[in-house]
Each structure stands twice: as C-alpha cells, then as structure tokens.
Scaffold this active site. Sequence first.
Site, mmCIF file in Angstrom:
data_model
loop_
_atom_site.group_PDB
_atom_site.id
_atom_site.type_symbol
_atom_site.label_atom_id
_atom_site.label_comp_id
_atom_site.label_asym_id
_atom_site.label_seq_id
_atom_site.Cartn_x
_atom_site.Cartn_y
_atom_site.Cartn_z
ATOM 1 N N ASN A 25 0.798 -1.226 0.000
ATOM 2 C CA ASN A 25 0.000 0.000 0.000
ATOM 3 C C ASN A 25 0.833 1.280 0.000
ATOM 4 O O ASN A 25 0.287 2.377 0.107
ATOM 5 C CB ASN A 25 -1.001 -0.027 1.160
ATOM 6 C CG ASN A 25 -2.081 -1.075 0.911
ATOM 7 O OD1 ASN A 25 -2.205 -1.595 -0.212
ATOM 8 N ND2 ASN A 25 -2.838 -1.414 1.927
ATOM 9 N N CYS A 122 -10.859 -5.022 -3.378
ATOM 10 C CA CYS A 122 -11.645 -6.037 -2.686
ATOM 11 C C CYS A 122 -13.064 -5.552 -2.410
ATOM 12 O O CYS A 122 -13.299 -4.369 -2.193
ATOM 13 C CB CYS A 122 -10.962 -6.379 -1.369
ATOM 14 S SG CYS A 122 -9.368 -7.158 -1.643
#
Length: 451
Positions: A25, A122
Amino acid sequence: MTDDVLVVHGGTPLQGRIRVRGAKNLVSKAMVAALLGDSPSRLFDVPKIRDVEVVRGLLGLHGVKVTDGDEDGELVFDPANVESASTDQINVHAGSSRIPILFCGPLLHRLGHAFIPDLGGCHIGPRPIDFHLQALREFGATVDKTPEGLHLSAPNGLHGTKFALPYPSVGATEQVLLTAVMAEGVTELRNAAVEPEIIDLICILQKMGAIIKVHTDRVIEIQGVPKLHGYTHRPIPDRIEAASWAAAALATRGHVEVLGAEQADMMTFLNVFRSVGGEYEVTDTRPPRPGQPGQEGGIRFWHPGGELQATALETDVHPGFMTDWQQPLVVALTQARGLSIVHETVYEQRLGYTEALNTMGANIQVYRDCLGGTPCRFGRRNFKHSAVIAGPSKLHAADLVIPDLRAGFSHLIAALAAEGTSRVYGVDLINRGYEDFEAKLADLGAHVERP
Ligand code: EPU
C-alpha cells in the site's frame, strides 16, 4: 478453476523464516508519484504482486519507461515522455485495482487531462470515491463521469485549497498529496490519514522537492512547487503481510520469524498479539563488521504453548488496529478461550468471511450493533460489522472459496490450522498482495500442493 485451487493438509505448525518487502500500500503509490518527476526515479524492494503489475502497465501506457534495476526488486521509472493513452488501452486495466484513481492529480499536472477506468479492489463495502472527486474539484479539476470511466480535465490549472476530509481516508489523503504538491499555492488538508504508508509517501514527495508539513491533529499543509524531480527510495516493509504471517504462526501453534518486519509500524498489533497470549521478539538488524557478516532483523512470532486468551478489539485508522490485520487475527482468536469481540469501524462489510470459518467449526456471531467503545459510521446503518468469537473451537477441513485478499489469507490460515485436507479455491487472488506466498508456505513447512 482447477488450477486456481490449493490443497492444504492442515494441522502442522508453521515453522521457519520468511521475508517481507516493500509495503503493497506504499509501493503502488510511490510508482504513481514517479509520474510527477522530471527525471527518473528508483524504487527498491518492490514485491512481485499483481497490484504492482497493474500500475506498471498503466505507467507504461502513459509513456513512463519502467525497467528492472540491478538489485532484485528494484524498479526504475523514466517519465521523460509522458503521453496520453487511449481509453481502450486504459480500460484493459478496468476492475483490476483501486490505484488508478490516484493517477488523477499527476496526469492532470503532466497532461492537463486524465481518464480513469472503473476501479477494482476487494469487495469489502461500497468503497466510494466521493472524497477523491470532491478534493479534485476543490483543486479546480472538472470531473465527467461516463459509463466507460472518469474523464478529468483542469482547463485553468490546479490550485491549492483548504479542505477537510469527512473521514481520514488513506486513498483520499494520497489523492490530495499527489495533487497538491504541484498545484499553485498552499493546500491545507484537515482530518488527513496519517498511516505509516502515507508518511513514507510524504518522504518520497519531499525527496522529489515537495514542501509538506505534517502538523498535529491530522493537519497536513502542502506548499505547491512548479517542478519535482525523481527520487530514490527504499519503502517501509509490508506491515499487513508481517501481521498475517504472525497470525498464521499463532493459529497453527507455530513459530515464524518475519525478516524485515518493523516494530514501530506494528506497535498496536504487537500489543494485541501479546494480550491474547502470543509471544514475539524484535530482532535487530546488524550491519556487517570486519570478519562478520551482517544480519537482517525482523520480528519472531510464536505460540508459547497452552491456551490463548480472548480479547476485545476495534479496528481504526492509524494509530489504531488496522482493518487489514483483523481477518488473519480472527482465525487465531477462534483458538482463544472465552469470548473475543471485534468491532470493525473502517469497512462496513469486512466480516463476511467469518461464515466460512463457521463451516470449519468456529463459533462466530456477527452483529449490526457497535460492540465497542467507539460508536462508528455503521452502527445505525444496518451493517453487520461487529463479531463475537467464542473459543476455543477445533477447526476441521473444508472446501473454501476466497472472497477477497485479506479474507483469503485468513481462509488459508484456517485451512493450515484445521485438521484434515482442505481445498482453497481462488487462491490466485492472494497474489494481489502477498509475494510468493506459496514458496513462503513451503519454507515454513506447510503441507500444500496444487492438484
Ligand atoms: N471512503 C469514502 N469515500 C471515499 C474514500 C473512502 O467513504 O472517497 C471510506 C471507505 O468506504 C472506507 C473508509 O473511507 O469505509 C476508509 O477507506 P480508505 O480510503 O482509507 O481506504 P483505501 O485508501 O481505499 C487503503 C488500503 C486498504 C486499507 C485501507 C485502510 C490501498 C490500495 N488500500 O484503502 O488496503 O484497508 O486503506 O487502511 O492502499 C488491502 O490491502 O487489502 C486493503 C484493502
């Protein structure tokens, strides 16, 4: 579908040592930042994961030459010829990741316009991008939503602004940073996210020539500059992956050393790990000395034997307990004596995976109420976002289908902890965020095979 299944013979404690590289990330955002420079950037320790491939593809389409550097995991970005790409070309990446939304600011600066495909990522809640678009409009961008994606332009350039986020969103904070650094004038962002990955992105932007002040109370001030240059950076390690392996060690009663794991970024996780009965030791990095090789440090995590204890935790923005740590740890909590309580306050639908754990023998109930001290955004909105885990439960093997990245890893941990042979379908999804996870499982002595 058959080649996307992993057969897991569970019941063996994971034992051994693995290494984590740059945080997923952060790395993907650092790659986007390279677009802003007028000279090449160099990023080390880049994991081989799907998100990196998507961003590499998108950078390539926009004229950034991406090459492998000399060191394993080193990428070099040359932004000398940034150019527009066609919507058809860009749409090849539609639905594959959430990172494309962060191309807005850099592309507006470099080209004056941007096209952003449908986002992926997701399915853990609706994951809107309203904060991003509101911020971009504040900077002076026009946003045109079409069925094929977002068209943005900045006919009058981008200008600094004062803006408060309704919630300290990681992505929206990054959006503001990547846009403000080259916008004209000063930007003040209030209620910003301050995750370690964001601070590392700020370090990168600062290396490029940006002027960014992180004040107390989630206020970030950015003084726009007309030009940035390339950076050289070694990213912070992946604290989500590190915690995932730690949880796997605990759930399988094993012992795993995670090389590269950084204590400072994982303090909240380490406190919870210890309070449920897990043990850990921080091992320091030793530089090489004459006649003595150096040694890479990390954190050793293990189950000390005996029973684990139940706990109560709430996920939160940094410095709270990360939402991405929640799913792997819950598998270990199924082995703890008593009632554990988890209140998920970051995503409204991040507990769906507990159903699969229940089919394996776990005893987890999910509730719409806020079962924690902090009332959150989801309490009155009918989302099942709190869980009570009664343990310990003996887990047995099952056939599982992976729903998303972190839940997928938790399914994998459950299969490794369970007695018997499980089949885990859709494991390819795990490659989005965990580099070489099958090789790492083998290094840790897991009995897994592709049929
Ligand atoms: N939100 C909005 N509107 C927006 C943006 C966010 O309502 O415009 C809400 C979201 O729906 C969510 C909350 O704000 O309820 C927090 O979302 P945030 O923007 O912080 O998340 P993100 O930037 O989309 C990143 C990570 C996630 C991680 C979160 C929280 C990346 C690529 N993803 O997502 O990581 O869970 O921050 O820390 O950096 C993962 O790695 O598996 C993952 C999902």
